[in-house]
Design a protein around this motif. Sequence first.
Motif, PDB file in Angstrom:
ATOM      1  N   GLU A   4      15.934  24.871   4.673  1.00  0.00           N
ATOM      2  CA  GLU A   4      14.566  25.002   5.011  1.00  0.00           C
ATOM      3  C   GLU A   4      12.991  23.905   5.446  1.00  0.00           C
ATOM      4  OE1 GLU A   4      13.698  29.004   3.520  1.00  0.00           O
ATOM      5  OE2 GLU A   4      15.570  28.684   2.675  1.00  0.00           O
ATOM      6  N   GLU A   5      13.242  22.792   4.530  1.00  0.00           N
ATOM      7  CA  GLU A   5      12.242  22.249   3.538  1.00  0.00           C
ATOM      8  C   GLU A   5      12.429  21.508   4.915  1.00  0.00           C
ATOM      9  OE1 GLU A   5      10.242  21.838   1.599  1.00  0.00           O
ATOM     10  OE2 GLU A   5      10.911  23.333  -0.437  1.00  0.00           O
TER      11      GLU A   5
ATOM     12  N   TYR B  37      23.133  45.470  -5.842  1.00  0.00           N
ATOM     13  CA  TYR B  37      23.996  44.489  -6.018  1.00  0.00           C
ATOM     14  C   TYR B  37      23.907  43.801  -4.972  1.00  0.00           C
ATOM     15  CZ  TYR B  37      26.362  47.748  -3.216  1.00  0.00           C
ATOM     16  OH  TYR B  37      27.685  48.317  -1.996  1.00  0.00           O
ATOM     17  N   THR B  38      23.764  44.114  -3.916  1.00  0.00           N
ATOM     18  CA  THR B  38      23.270  43.972  -2.029  1.00  0.00           C
ATOM     19  C   THR B  38      22.758  42.384  -2.221  1.00  0.00           C
ATOM     20  OG1 THR B  38      21.680  44.813  -1.199  1.00  0.00           O
ATOM     21  CG2 THR B  38      23.766  45.731  -1.218  1.00  0.00           C
ATOM     22  N   GLU B  39      21.835  42.118  -3.469  1.00  0.00           N
ATOM     23  CA  GLU B  39      20.513  41.350  -3.681  1.00  0.00           C
ATOM     24  C   GLU B  39      19.406  40.938  -2.745  1.00  0.00           C
ATOM     25  OE1 GLU B  39      21.862  38.117  -6.186  1.00  0.00           O
ATOM     26  OE2 GLU B  39      23.414  39.462  -7.286  1.00  0.00           O
ATOM     27  N   ARG B  40      19.826  41.585  -1.178  1.00  0.00           N
ATOM     28  CA  ARG B  40      19.071  41.263  -0.137  1.00  0.00           C
ATOM     29  C   ARG B  40      17.783  41.080  -0.490  1.00  0.00           C
ATOM     30  NH1 ARG B  40      22.137  45.114   3.300  1.00  0.00           N
ATOM     31  NH2 ARG B  40      21.826  46.882   1.473  1.00  0.00           N
ATOM     32  N   LEU B  41      16.946  42.118  -1.148  1.00  0.00           N
ATOM     33  CA  LEU B  41      15.583  41.832  -1.451  1.00  0.00           C
ATOM     34  C   LEU B  41      15.063  40.473  -2.464  1.00  0.00           C
ATOM     35  CD1 LEU B  41      12.567  43.121  -0.803  1.00  0.00           C
ATOM     36  CD2 LEU B  41      13.421  44.401  -2.770  1.00  0.00           C
TER      37      LEU B  41
ATOM     38  N   ASP C  62      23.521  34.421  -3.131  1.00  0.00           N
ATOM     39  CA  ASP C  62      25.089  35.055  -1.518  1.00  0.00           C
ATOM     40  C   ASP C  62      24.037  34.371  -0.588  1.00  0.00           C
ATOM     41  OD1 ASP C  62      26.740  34.418  -3.039  1.00  0.00           O
ATOM     42  OD2 ASP C  62      26.982  36.582  -3.777  1.00  0.00           O
ATOM     43  N   HIS C  63      22.955  34.913  -0.109  1.00  0.00           N
ATOM     44  CA  HIS C  63      21.992  35.419   1.396  1.00  0.00           C
ATOM     45  C   HIS C  63      21.780  33.907   1.181  1.00  0.00           C
ATOM     46  CE1 HIS C  63      23.480  39.191   1.196  1.00  0.00           C
ATOM     47  NE2 HIS C  63      22.721  39.521  -0.341  1.00  0.00           N
ATOM     48  N   ASP C  64      21.685  33.320   0.337  1.00  0.00           N
ATOM     49  CA  ASP C  64      20.234  31.512   0.869  1.00  0.00           C
ATOM     50  C   ASP C  64      21.210  30.397   2.138  1.00  0.00           C
ATOM     51  OD1 ASP C  64      19.052  29.444   0.507  1.00  0.00           O
ATOM     52  OD2 ASP C  64      19.717  29.151  -1.912  1.00  0.00           O
TER      53      ASP C  64
ATOM     54  N   ASP D  18      20.528  34.191   9.558  1.00  0.00           N
ATOM     55  CA  ASP D  18      20.738  33.297   8.545  1.00  0.00           C
ATOM     56  C   ASP D  18      20.536  34.703   6.968  1.00  0.00           C
ATOM     57  OD1 ASP D  18      22.387  31.761   9.350  1.00  0.00           O
ATOM     58  OD2 ASP D  18      21.435  29.572   9.361  1.00  0.00           O
ATOM     59  N   PHE D  19      18.809  34.998   7.381  1.00  0.00           N
ATOM     60  CA  PHE D  19      17.621  34.990   6.287  1.00  0.00           C
ATOM     61  C   PHE D  19      17.912  37.065   6.140  1.00  0.00           C
ATOM     62  CE2 PHE D  19      16.055  31.715   8.064  1.00  0.00           C
ATOM     63  CZ  PHE D  19      15.499  30.702   6.756  1.00  0.00           C
TER      64      PHE D  19
END
Length: 329
Positions: free
Chosen positions: A319-320, A169-173, A311-313, A265-266
């Motif tokens: 980035e571009e 559920y953390t969705e980091r990967l 949520d981690h974006d 941030d990443f």
Amino acid sequence: MERALVIGGTRFIGRHLVEELLEHHYDVTIFTRGTRDDPFADDDRVTHREGDRTNDSALEAAAADVDPDAVFDCVAYHPKDVRAATRLFADVDAYVYVSSGAAYGSEEIPKREGETALEPCTTDQETDDSSETYGNRKAEGDRAVFAAAERGVNAMSVRPCIVYGPHDYTERLDFWIDRVNEYDRVLVPGDGTNVWHRAYVEDVASALRIVAERGEPGEAYNVGDRRLVTLGESIELIASALDTSVEVVDAGRRELEAGELEPADFPFYRSYPHVLSTAKLAGLGWESTPLSTAIDRSVADHRESDRDGADHDPGREAEERVLGILETM
């Protein structure tokens, strides 16, 4: 051991732990508040008890009704929870507390059980709910386990590093899987060699069971992938699992500033390596899943889910801008 009580058991680590225990022929009872979807609702091998683990009376009733041989505490976020549980389950064959590698308070490579100092924990920190005090509270929970063992309770602690895998559920990967799946070029902070030790969730589940069966009271056991990988290598493994190719583009702090970004941030970025020794756990006969297999399973689960790590974006447009600058250098 035959009867297991899992405090938690429906979301991530606990969910995989229940599956691990069932595979090893335990009678499993889960104790949850009932506020989340229960993946075992239709599984007659799993008994369900509803209650709040912070309610000592509810937990005491579960102890009396289940009479467990082993208790696995997946949702103890405050030291008082651990103190209460080790009192209520003082007579079980094994009480296993899910702590965290964040409990360590000293930057050593690797961090070792019983050698590397733990985080301190003030009275105010004990009752805090913020992420800033998470490690402090987990460390104090460890100390509660050690104190219980000195009183004769068969209490032990397992310290995972960052956990990943199916149902995360953390969705980091998931953030990185989504980036590799959607783009040909992936921006990576630093030079791609930073290391933040991770643990595949199925290995955490097996570690919890093995510690319950073979661990020593009053001991803590680190758990993490036996093979360390850098962030850059992780992205290459994800690309392989997706059967695609990707260009990994490194960006230092100065380049990231052009997009008003910073390395932190990443997901999975850490300026100083976080590495746990897993030798003690391996000494109990525990083994980790091959890394490529763990990533393949994680990617397959990602594809079947709606998780994207949004949520981690840090912002693709930012980035571009950085990628554009790097292209002209």
